[in-house]
Enzyme design. Structure first.
Site, PDB file in Angstrom:
ATOM      1  CE  LYS A  22      -1.434   1.599   4.168  1.00  0.00           C
ATOM      2  NZ  LYS A  22      -1.077   3.096   4.448  1.00  0.00           N
ATOM      3  CG  ASN A  23       2.445   2.664   3.446  1.00  0.00           C
ATOM      4  OD1 ASN A  23       1.406   2.848   3.383  1.00  0.00           O
ATOM      5  ND2 ASN A  23       2.895   2.405   4.543  1.00  0.00           N
ATOM      6  CB  CYS A 119      -4.008  10.583  12.045  1.00  0.00           C
ATOM      7  SG  CYS A 119      -2.415   9.886  12.290  1.00  0.00           S
ATOM      8  NE  ARG A 124       1.460  10.321  10.470  1.00  0.00           N
ATOM      9  CZ  ARG A 124       0.856   9.222   9.683  1.00  0.00           C
ATOM     10  NH1 ARG A 124      -0.206   8.990  10.252  1.00  0.00           N
ATOM     11  NH2 ARG A 124       1.389   8.925   8.809  1.00  0.00           N
ATOM     12  CG  ASP A 307       4.006   1.405   9.645  1.00  0.00           C
ATOM     13  OD1 ASP A 307       4.043   1.522   8.374  1.00  0.00           O
ATOM     14  OD2 ASP A 307       3.636   2.159  10.618  1.00  0.00           O
ATOM     15  NE  ARG A 399      -6.935   4.577   5.979  1.00  0.00           N
ATOM     16  CZ  ARG A 399      -5.993   5.303   6.646  1.00  0.00           C
ATOM     17  NH1 ARG A 399      -6.170   5.619   7.910  1.00  0.00           N
ATOM     18  NH2 ARG A 399      -5.049   5.730   5.845  1.00  0.00           N
TER      19      ARG A 399
HETATM   20  C1  EPZ Z   1       4.829   6.633   6.239  1.00  0.00           C
HETATM   21  O1  EPZ Z   1       4.068   7.822   7.054  1.00  0.00           O
HETATM   22  C2  EPZ Z   1       3.994   5.767   6.377  1.00  0.00           C
HETATM   23  N1  EPZ Z   1       2.622   6.108   5.213  1.00  0.00           N
HETATM   24  C3  EPZ Z   1       3.345   5.073   7.736  1.00  0.00           C
HETATM   25  O2  EPZ Z   1       2.661   4.033   7.562  1.00  0.00           O
HETATM   26  C4  EPZ Z   1       4.727   5.022   8.404  1.00  0.00           C
HETATM   27  O3  EPZ Z   1       4.156   4.540   9.711  1.00  0.00           O
HETATM   28  C5  EPZ Z   1       5.688   6.119   8.475  1.00  0.00           C
HETATM   29  O4  EPZ Z   1       5.967   6.453   7.253  1.00  0.00           O
HETATM   30  C6  EPZ Z   1       6.734   5.680   9.227  1.00  0.00           C
HETATM   31  O5  EPZ Z   1       7.483   4.528   8.759  1.00  0.00           O
HETATM   32  C7  EPZ Z   1       2.854   5.858   4.084  1.00  0.00           C
HETATM   33  O6  EPZ Z   1       3.857   5.770   3.527  1.00  0.00           O
HETATM   34  C8  EPZ Z   1       1.617   6.370   3.338  1.00  0.00           C
HETATM   35  P1  EPZ Z   1       6.808  10.038   8.406  1.00  0.00           P
HETATM   36  P2  EPZ Z   1       4.685   9.457   6.902  1.00  0.00           P
HETATM   37  O7  EPZ Z   1       6.776  11.313   7.365  1.00  0.00           O
HETATM   38  O8  EPZ Z   1       5.670   9.413   5.947  1.00  0.00           O
HETATM   39  C9  EPZ Z   1       7.527  13.425  11.611  1.00  0.00           C
HETATM   40  C10 EPZ Z   1       0.567   2.643   7.723  1.00  0.00           C
HETATM   41  O9  EPZ Z   1       0.615   2.054   8.987  1.00  0.00           O
HETATM   42  N2  EPZ Z   1       7.075  14.440  10.348  1.00  0.00           N
HETATM   43  O10 EPZ Z   1       7.941   9.113   7.934  1.00  0.00           O
HETATM   44  O11 EPZ Z   1       3.584  10.176   7.223  1.00  0.00           O
HETATM   45  C11 EPZ Z   1       6.094  12.710  11.894  1.00  0.00           C
HETATM   46  O12 EPZ Z   1       5.253  13.258  12.850  1.00  0.00           O
HETATM   47  C12 EPZ Z   1       1.090   4.255   7.838  1.00  0.00           C
HETATM   48  O13 EPZ Z   1       0.572   2.276   6.800  1.00  0.00           O
HETATM   49  C13 EPZ Z   1       7.335  15.720  10.570  1.00  0.00           C
HETATM   50  O14 EPZ Z   1       7.303  16.235  11.807  1.00  0.00           O
HETATM   51  O15 EPZ Z   1       5.392   9.191   8.278  1.00  0.00           O
HETATM   52  C14 EPZ Z   1       6.717  11.496  12.641  1.00  0.00           C
HETATM   53  O16 EPZ Z   1       6.916  11.657  13.728  1.00  0.00           O
HETATM   54  C15 EPZ Z   1       0.954   4.899   9.266  1.00  0.00           C
HETATM   55  N3  EPZ Z   1       7.348  16.628   9.703  1.00  0.00           N
HETATM   56  C16 EPZ Z   1       8.079  11.178  11.892  1.00  0.00           C
HETATM   57  O17 EPZ Z   1       8.463  12.401  11.272  1.00  0.00           O
HETATM   58  C17 EPZ Z   1       7.058  16.133   8.346  1.00  0.00           C
HETATM   59  O18 EPZ Z   1       6.804  16.984   7.543  1.00  0.00           O
HETATM   60  C18 EPZ Z   1       8.106  10.034  10.826  1.00  0.00           C
HETATM   61  O19 EPZ Z   1       7.102  10.399   9.981  1.00  0.00           O
HETATM   62  C19 EPZ Z   1       6.954  14.721   8.103  1.00  0.00           C
HETATM   63  C20 EPZ Z   1       7.019  14.036   9.274  1.00  0.00           C
END
Ligand code: EPZ
Length: 434
Positions: A22-23, A119, A124, A307, A399
């Site tokens: 999915k990701n 969320c 996020r 995850d 989802r």
């Molecule tokens: C991706 O989310 C995945 N989703 C998530 O999977 C996964 O948990 C996550 O990466 C971590 O591996 C998809 O790929 C669609 P991040 P993402 O940006 O990209 C902070 C699932 O279960 N951050 O790597 O949104 C954020 O708050 C989902 O399939 C900022 O501060 O996660 C977090 O603490 C859930 N500012 C950390 O970085 C930003 O602009 C990592 O988030 C972006 C992120």
């Protein structure tokens, strides 16, 4: 709203075929925005988030054909002329919608994208996406809950991400592919999904070096052309089924997966006392003896994936001894703890660490899913709980897991879905979602 009814106690035995990731599919679908040619993606998972992405692209004027025939899980996307607006009604149901931001600016010069909002698992934010796009020349303002972005043409830049962000890396990779000049991105995410997106972009004519490592260089080109790409297997779906075999004391073979993407999970399962045999695209997992507690600390890839944290916690309830589960990526990813405690688990949370004391016999209860992976951990707990567990709000599971009840039933689980059919016509009262 659909519910699952699960009677625990059956060791799972047999084989499960793993679906596409999915990701990886979500950013790859967004990458189609970068060209007016047709992009074909194979091995697309039949999950709700893909349908949401289809709606989002269609709402912007794209032609999206999505088919799950017996032979093909395939989507064909053609983004001719686009209305570069990602509406809140769609974005609020899937945070990954923000993946269209970079591609829209790069392709059309403007974008109006609803802020995703928080969320269940955390705030996020997408501030790092915005900061990096501004470094490439985008003017981005925020008003009325929308990001208003414009750029004549993005230009190459040196970008160092303050934090490692998976979709931030993917968003900027897609934007840089059409920028004027070279972009060097540092402190990038190394998740396999980033590499999969880069493979599609390269097939479309992008010039990318270093994808899958912390430093990625992109030489922007003037246009990209259509391509065909096969989405790689879903490592988190595979990891979830590995735990299902371990927690039920079963013997499962996962086919069509990539064991290399699961090294940290497989090593941790071996530490807990589970046998894992690997080939190039299968994993056989057997759990016959008692399980031993082990500690996990979630890290960016190739560390233990956040995850898989909830799923491992369910397993830890059945292991002898205390397991410390530390969540370092998200600030609120212990929503499953209270539901597991209601089933009899002995878990105490202090800050970012949950201490799980096993072995605790679990008993069936009526529980509620809250986010995608927390829901998966409740399914795993129910597979070993005494009695019949009812899990509500399984749209969270739909989802990201393709017909999980059919795959589990195929290896002996006593699980059935009650309520509407899978594709509810009405979005459930839209909870803010991961
Ligand atoms: C991706 O989310 C995945 N989703 C998530 O999977 C996964 O948990 C996550 O990466 C971590 O591996 C998809 O790929 C669609 P991040 P993402 O940006 O990209 C902070 C699932 O279960 N951050 O790597 O949104 C954020 O708050 C989902 O399939 C900022 O501060 O996660 C977090 O603490 C859930 N500012 C950390 O970085 C930003 O602009 C990592 O988030 C972006 C992120």
């Amino acid at each position: 709203m659909d519910k699952f009814v699960i009677r625990g106690g059956t060791p799972l035995r047999g084989a499960i075929r793993i679906s596409g990731a999915k990701n990886s599919a979500l950013p790859c679908m967004a990458a189609a925005i970068l060209t007016e040619d047709e992009v074909t993606l194979e091995n697309i998972p039949d999950v709700r988030d893909i349908e949401t992405e289809r709606k989002l692209l269609v709402s912007m004027g794209a032609e999206v054909e999505l088919g799950y025939g017996r032979a093909h899980h395939r989507t064909r996307i053609r983004c001719g002329s686009l209305d570069p607006v990602a509406k809140y009604e769609i974005v609020k149901t899937m945070r990954a919608s923000s993946l269209v931001l970079g591609p829209l600016i790069a392709r059309t010069g403007t974008a109006r994208v609803a802020m995703p909002g928080g969320c269940a698992i955390g705030g996020r934010p997408i501030d790092l996406h915005i900061k990096a796009l501004q470094a490439m020349g985008a003017e981005i303002a925020q008003e009325h809950g929308y990001l208003e972005a414009r750029a004549k043409r993005l230009h190459g830049a040196r970008i160092v991400f303050d934090k490692i962000t998976v979709t931030g890396t993917e968003d900027l990779l897609m934007a840089a592919a059409l920028a004027d000049g070279e972009t060097c991105m540092e402190n990038c995410a190394c998740e396999p999904e980033v590499l999969d997106v880069a493979k599609l972009l390269s097939a479309m004519g992008a010039r990318i070096e270093g994808a899958g490592t912390a430093t990625i260089r992109v030489q922007g080109v003037d246009r990209l052309h259509g391509a065909k790409h096969r989405i790689h297997p879903d490592r988190i779906e595979a990891g979830t089924f590995l735990v299902a075999a371990a927690i039920t004391g079963g013997d499962l073979t996962l086919t069509g997966c990539n064991p290399h993407h699961l090294s940290s999970v497989i090593e941790k399962l071996r530490e807990v006392g589970v046998q894992c045999e690997l080939t190039a695209d299968t994993i056989r997992v057997r759990a016959s003896g008692p399980l031993r507690g082990a500690n996990i600390s979630t890290e960016e890839y190739p560390g233990f994936p956040t995850d898989m944290q909830a799923q491992f916690m369910a397993l830890a309830t059945q292991a002898e001894g205390t397991s410390l589960v530390t969540e370092n990526i998200f600030e609120n990813r212990f929503m499953h703890v209270q539901e597991l405690v209601r089933m009899g688990a002995n878990i105490r949370v202090e800050g970012r660490t949950a201490a799980v004391v096993g072995k605790s016999p679990l008993s069936a209860a009526a529980v509620m899913a809250s986010d995608l992976r927390a829901s998966a951990s409740l399914v795993l707990a129910a597979l070993v709980a005494e009695g019949e567990t009812i899990i509500d709000r399984v749209y969270h599971i739909d989802r990201g897991y393709e017909r999980i009840e059919e795959k589990l039933r195929g290896v002996g689980a006593k699980i059935r879905r009650i309520g509407n059919v899978f594709r509810e016509t009405e979005e459930p009262t839209a909870e803010v979602t991961a």
